[in-house]
Design an enzyme around this catalytic site. Structure first.
Site, PDB file in Angstrom:
ATOM      1  CG  ASP A  11      58.817  58.801  -6.306  1.00 38.27           C
ATOM      2  OD1 ASP A  11      57.821  58.404  -6.930  1.00 38.27           O
ATOM      3  OD2 ASP A  11      59.067  58.408  -5.158  1.00 38.27           O
ATOM      4  CB  SER A  12      55.083  60.991  -4.547  1.00 34.37           C
ATOM      5  OG  SER A  12      55.407  59.642  -4.261  1.00 34.37           O
ATOM      6  CB  CYS A  74      56.095  58.784  -9.209  1.00 35.44           C
ATOM      7  SG  CYS A  74      54.682  58.665  -8.105  1.00 35.44           S
ATOM      8  CD  GLU A 159      58.151  57.576   1.663  1.00 38.22           C
ATOM      9  OE1 GLU A 159      58.338  58.598   2.333  1.00 38.22           O
ATOM     10  OE2 GLU A 159      58.390  57.523   0.444  1.00 38.22           O
ATOM     11  CB  CYS A 193      54.455  50.981  -6.137  1.00 37.12           C
ATOM     12  SG  CYS A 193      54.888  52.236  -4.902  1.00 37.12           S
ATOM     13  CG  HIS A 195      57.883  53.673  -2.021  1.00 36.81           C
ATOM     14  ND1 HIS A 195      57.556  54.616  -2.952  1.00 36.81           N
ATOM     15  CD2 HIS A 195      58.218  54.342  -0.892  1.00 36.81           C
ATOM     16  CE1 HIS A 195      57.664  55.810  -2.404  1.00 36.81           C
ATOM     17  NE2 HIS A 195      58.067  55.665  -1.158  1.00 36.81           N
TER      18      HIS A 195
HETATM   19  N1  DGL Z   1      56.342  56.062  -5.660  1.00 36.79           N
HETATM   20  C1  DGL Z   1      54.926  56.047  -5.900  1.00 36.79           C
HETATM   21  C2  DGL Z   1      54.589  55.098  -7.058  1.00 36.79           C
HETATM   22  O1  DGL Z   1      55.461  54.577  -7.710  1.00 36.79           O
HETATM   23  C3  DGL Z   1      54.139  55.626  -4.703  1.00 36.79           C
HETATM   24  C4  DGL Z   1      54.287  56.485  -3.524  1.00 36.79           C
HETATM   25  C5  DGL Z   1      53.083  57.344  -3.259  1.00 36.79           C
HETATM   26  O2  DGL Z   1      51.986  56.837  -3.003  1.00 36.79           O
HETATM   27  O3  DGL Z   1      53.292  58.544  -3.266  1.00 36.79           O
HETATM   28  O4  DGL Z   1      53.447  54.863  -7.313  1.00 36.79           O
END
Ligand code: DGL
Length: 275
Positions: A11-12, A74, A159, A193, A195
């Site tokens: 993941d990012s 992600c 975050e 997403c 998050h």
């Molecule tokens: N976790 C990323 C997603 O599911 C979003 C976070 C990011 O923008 O890096 O899209």
């Protein structure tokens, strides 16, 4: 024969931990290696080229660390980089290795969930702009109407550990109202997403009761198990000692501190540079 290794989860940043914990719950015997590109997060507002370059580096690093199967946990990376990695990178690296995304597994079960056949997607600007959700849904369920709403503030709020604050209520309410104003027949909202499950309680509070709110972890976990059952040749390449290790492009201390928002276990984490 390739050497078996852990399942790589990328993941990012920290959001993929919501997917990882669900996968571990369903598949406790498997080994996992999580990589968060925390130093370069968020990806949501970055271009296709940059998301592809960063994701490709992460996938190669996980392969170098012994993974034969990598999950892009992600949505932004799945939307913007998965196809190129599958079609261009994998044949060059090793066609026996696999990289899977999380958009298809999330929408696979949608046909049984929505009654009105009107679905809403909440996601980053990158995922919404890529149109990946509507395209993937149309392939499987051409009768479903899809509306999307980008929520660019939500990842930074999570975050920055602001998930419980009153300011976050404002942004959550605003985007849900915007989405429902686009289509008042929506009966199912996908949190597109990784998050967003952290904001689940607030999202639920701002969403009318008759609308279902779908988080991805459960579906991705189910789909991965199903994939491994259908692909025993890949299953034998996944080691099963029940371990879970973490890599971050940030400092180990920072990762530990923030990962506790998502994952309450004591964790084994190392720093890594992507190139
Ligand atoms: N976790 C990323 C997603 O599911 C979003 C976070 C990011 O923008 O890096 O899209």
């Amino acid at each position: 024969m390739l050497t078996p290794g852990p399942i790589g989860v990328f993941d990012s940043g920290y959001g993929g931990l919501t997917i990882l914990s669900q996968m571990r719950e369903r598949m406790p015997e498997y080994d996992f290696l999580y990589l968060g590109d925390n130093a370069r997060t968020p990806y949501g507002t970055r271009s296709f080229e940059v998301v592809y370059e960063f994701t490709s580096q992460a996938v190669r690093t996980l392969f170098d660390m012994g993974c034969q199967l990598v999950i892009l946990a992600c949505n932004t990376a799945s939307a913007k980089a998965l196809r190129t990695i599958q079609q261009i990178d994998l044949p060059k690296i090793d066609p026996r290795k696999r990289v899977l995304g999380i958009i298809r597994p999330t929408v696979e079960y949608l046909g049984d969930i929505t009654s009105t056949r009107h679905v809403g997607i909440l996601a980053t600007s990158g995922t919404i702009k890529s149109q990946s959700y509507p395209l993937e849904i149309k392939k499987l369920f051409p009768d479903i109407t899809v509306s999307g709403e980008a929520c660019p503030m939500w990842v930074p709020l999570v975050e920055n550990n602001e998930a419980q604050s009153e300011g976050t209520d404002y942004f959550v309410g605003r985007h849900i109202d915007n989405l429902l104003a686009k289509d008042d027949k929506i009966d199912t909202i996908i949190l597109g997403c990784t998050h967003y499950p952290i904001l689940y309680d607030k999202i639920r509070r701002h969403t009318p009761e008759h609308i279902k709110v779908i988080t991805q972890g459960e579906y991705v976990g189910r789909s991965l198990m199903n994939y491994l059952e259908r692909h025993p040749e890949m299953d034998v390449l996944c080691t099963k000692q029940g371990t879970c290790r973490f890599l971050t492009t940030e400092s180990v201390e920072i990762f530990r501190q923030y990962a506790s928002i998502f994952f309450d276990n004591d964790i084994d984490v190392k720093s890594v540079a992507l190139k």
